[in-house]
Write an enzyme that holds these catalytic residues in place. Structure first.
Site, PDB file in Angstrom:
ATOM      1  N   LYS A  44     -17.682  -8.540  13.553  1.00  9.54           N
ATOM      2  CA  LYS A  44     -18.152  -9.518  12.572  1.00  9.54           C
ATOM      3  C   LYS A  44     -16.957 -10.293  12.012  1.00  9.54           C
ATOM      4  O   LYS A  44     -16.165  -9.772  11.239  1.00  9.54           O
ATOM      5  CB  LYS A  44     -18.896  -8.823  11.421  1.00  9.54           C
ATOM      6  CG  LYS A  44     -19.531  -9.815  10.467  1.00  9.54           C
ATOM      7  CD  LYS A  44     -19.262  -9.424   9.043  1.00  9.54           C
ATOM      8  CE  LYS A  44     -18.756 -10.420   8.100  1.00  9.54           C
ATOM      9  NZ  LYS A  44     -18.651 -11.812   8.282  1.00  9.54           N
TER      10      LYS A  44
ATOM     11  N   GLU B 111      -6.606  -2.832   6.202  1.00 10.50           N
ATOM     12  CA  GLU B 111      -5.435  -3.662   5.897  1.00 10.50           C
ATOM     13  C   GLU B 111      -5.870  -4.625   4.809  1.00 10.50           C
ATOM     14  O   GLU B 111      -6.800  -5.403   5.018  1.00 10.50           O
ATOM     15  CB  GLU B 111      -4.971  -4.434   7.143  1.00 10.50           C
ATOM     16  CG  GLU B 111      -4.341  -3.575   8.209  1.00 10.50           C
ATOM     17  CD  GLU B 111      -3.096  -2.844   7.736  1.00 10.50           C
ATOM     18  OE1 GLU B 111      -2.480  -3.254   6.728  1.00 10.50           O
ATOM     19  OE2 GLU B 111      -2.746  -1.837   8.375  1.00 10.50           O
TER      20      GLU B 111
ATOM     21  N   CYS C 245      -1.213 -12.303   4.203  1.00  8.46           N
ATOM     22  CA  CYS C 245      -1.094 -11.068   3.422  1.00  8.46           C
ATOM     23  C   CYS C 245       0.372 -10.655   3.323  1.00  8.46           C
ATOM     24  O   CYS C 245       0.737  -9.907   2.424  1.00  8.46           O
ATOM     25  CB  CYS C 245      -1.936  -9.969   4.045  1.00  8.46           C
ATOM     26  SG  CYS C 245      -1.693  -9.852   5.800  1.00  8.46           S
TER      27      CYS C 245
ATOM     28  N   GLU D 187      -2.626 -10.543  -6.331  1.00 12.66           N
ATOM     29  CA  GLU D 187      -2.501 -11.400  -5.148  1.00 12.66           C
ATOM     30  C   GLU D 187      -3.255 -12.710  -5.373  1.00 12.66           C
ATOM     31  O   GLU D 187      -4.434 -12.701  -5.710  1.00 12.66           O
ATOM     32  CB  GLU D 187      -3.067 -10.689  -3.922  1.00 12.66           C
ATOM     33  CG  GLU D 187      -2.871 -11.520  -2.679  1.00 12.66           C
ATOM     34  CD  GLU D 187      -3.352 -10.814  -1.430  1.00 12.66           C
ATOM     35  OE1 GLU D 187      -4.517 -10.405  -1.420  1.00 12.66           O
ATOM     36  OE2 GLU D 187      -2.555 -10.682  -0.491  1.00 12.66           O
TER      37      GLU D 187
END
Ligand code: NDP
Length: 477
Positions: free
Chosen positions: A171, A246, A280, A379
């Protein structure tokens, strides 16, 4: 408009689609992509389960050939696939072609790994008994990917899953179905038996959730936000399955007084702002010792003035648009928060207009930030970077590690002593010396510590840890 369908049990299916919009030009619709339902997802999982016994015992030459053909076709079509990626995600064309090449290299690497599958044969501690240790495929793997690397992240999950004999339900992020569809189409035409790889495009809350809720997935490998990662973890514990996460980062780059200024500025500009800061592994905290601080800020600001923010497909663009309106709102909210917290806006901070309607934001640099401000702890995932002034190396190292995350960390220095100490004492999964914190090789492990990652590493030969299970067999002769 043509509807790109889902691949379920070897058939292209789907009647409803959502438009895939170009963030550089919101009038440009890249294509119409099917949006799957919970039932589609369950059918795909059943197909993958049915295909598993034969695929997990398939010959290594068959698997090698399919992965190699896929690598070769991706590489041969790198310009066209790179263009598709730049259109749907907004990274610049050279960045998108680079990511496409990387995806081909990953398939090529795992085409080689199929031929290197090995085990161990040991004597038992008991007489006349032999021990064999082998790795086996684990079953059906659910693959859930984010929007920021639309072709590389699917490649680094799909290639090892298939290499080691697992079947897959994949997906992709709803924002970037085009690159995902293209690599599934290539793998399908390369000769994968039906049901081995299933593509279910659609919403995370529908397709992704149906995957989380399924008792038939043996593993889920996920890249995305910390919030969704936690849902993957708790659902996986419930179903007693393997999971690999992750997630985000707040990656520090330390710049010491003895750094080569040009190296430090190039590394900071690259890892803070290229790919619109939507990596990231981006450096979003620049921790700078006081002897070089003012020179570094002045040189980085000069560098930022030269960076062109424009349409991802235009030659000469250094920074493409933000991926969508929602992410742009997050970025501009954090810019407002930074100002309220008392950081000094040294560069950028404004949205900008270009010839076409898109989500353009200036590269934004805050100085006089502290490590306790929200802009330094959370973040942002955009082209927004904080500079934090410190006294010396010891304070810099402590601050670099003072974060909930631990994905990547960098240092710019000409001191072997400090570089060596930093490599040993950084609490990040990946450490870079005189290099951007972003930009990694495809044949070595990728992953972080603390809130950035959970489970075994991705990529390189370390990928086997997640995608296989070890069997120990004893034989009496
Ligand atoms: P999200 O977590 O929102 O989405 C990631 C994937 O999860 C998407 O495919 C999404 O689908 C899906 N998803 C959403 N809700 C659910 C659910 N309830 N169940 C199952 N799946 C679901 O992250 P983003 O795509 O917004 O990516 C940005 C984030 O990812 C950033 O925080 C970034 O740091 C992190 N990231 C981490 C990387 C790493 O390697 N550490 C690499 C890249 C990104 P849909 O798109 O349809 O919502």
């Amino acid at each position: 408009m043509h509807l790109y369908k889902n691949l379920i049990a070897g058939e292209w299916v789907g009647r409803h689609g959502v438009p895939n919009i170009n963030p550089s030009n919101t009038k440009d619709v890249v294509g119409l992509y099917a949006t799957g339902s919970g039932d589609d997802t369950r059918t795909a999982i059943a197909a993958a389960k049915a295909a598993f016994p034969a695929w997990s015992r398939s010959g290594i030459l068959e698997r090698h050939t399919i992965l190699k053909k896929t690598a070769d076709e991706i590489l041969a079509r790198k310009d066209e696939l790179g263009m598709l990626l730049a259109r749907e995600e907004g990274k610049t064309l050279p960045e998108a072609i680079g990511e496409t090449i990387r995806s081909a290299q990953i398939f090529d690497f795992f085409a080689g790994e199929v031929l290197r599958l090995a085990g161990e044969v040991l004597p038992s501690v008991r007489p006349n008994i032999g021990v064999e240790i082998t790795r086996e495929a684990i079953g059906v793997i659910g693959i859930i990917t984010p929007w920021n690397f639309p072709i590389a992240i699917p490649a680094w999950k799909i290639a090892p899953a298939l290499c080691y004999g697992n079947t897959v339900v994949f997906k992709p992020a709803e924002l970037v179905p085009g690159s995902a569809w293209a690599i599934v189409d290539i793998l399908h035409r390369a000769g994968l038996p039906k049901g081995v790889l299933n593509l279910v495009m659609g919403k995370g809350s529908v397709v992704g959730q149906a995957m989380l809720d399924s008792p038939d997935l043996a593993g889920i490998t996920f890249t995305g936000s910390t919030g969704t990662g936690k849902r993957v973890a708790s659902a996986s514990i419930e179903h007693n399955r393997k999971f690999q996460l992750e997630m985000g980062g707040k990656n520090p780059m330390v710049i010491l007084n003895d750094a080569d200024l040009t190296v430090a500025v190039e590394a900071a500009a690259n890892s803070g702002f290229f790919s619109t800061g939507q990596r990231c592994t981006a450096s979003s905290r620049l921790i700078v010792t006081e002897g070089i601080h003012d020179k570094f800020v002045a040189a980085l600001t000069e560098k930022l003035k030269t960076l062109v923010v424009d349409d991802a497909l235009k030659s000469g663009t250094h920074i493409g648009p933000v991926v969508d309106e929602r992410q742009l709102a997050i970025d501009t909210d954090y810019i407002a928060i930074g100002k309220q917290e008392g950081a000094k806006l040294a560069f950028g901070g404004e949205t900008i207009s270009r010839d076409n309607p898109g989500f353009y934001l200036q590269p934004t640099l805050f100085t006089e930030a502290t490590n306790q401000m929200r802009i330094s702890r959370e973040e942002i995932f955009g082209p927004v970077v904080s500079v934090i002034r410190v006294k010396d190396y010891e304070e810099a190292l402590a601050m670099a590690n003072d974060t909930p995350f631990g994905l990547s960390a960098g240092i710019a220095t000409t001191s072997l002593k400090h570089a060596t100490h930093f490599k040993r004492n950084s609490e990040a999964g990946m450490v870079m010396v005189n290099l951007p914190t972003a930009g990694v090789d495809f044949h070595v492990p990728f992953g972080g510590r603390k809130a950035s990652s959970f489970g075994s590493r991705e990529q390189g030969k370390y990928a086997a840890e997640f995608f296989t299970v070890v069997k120990t067999a004893y034989t009496q002769s």
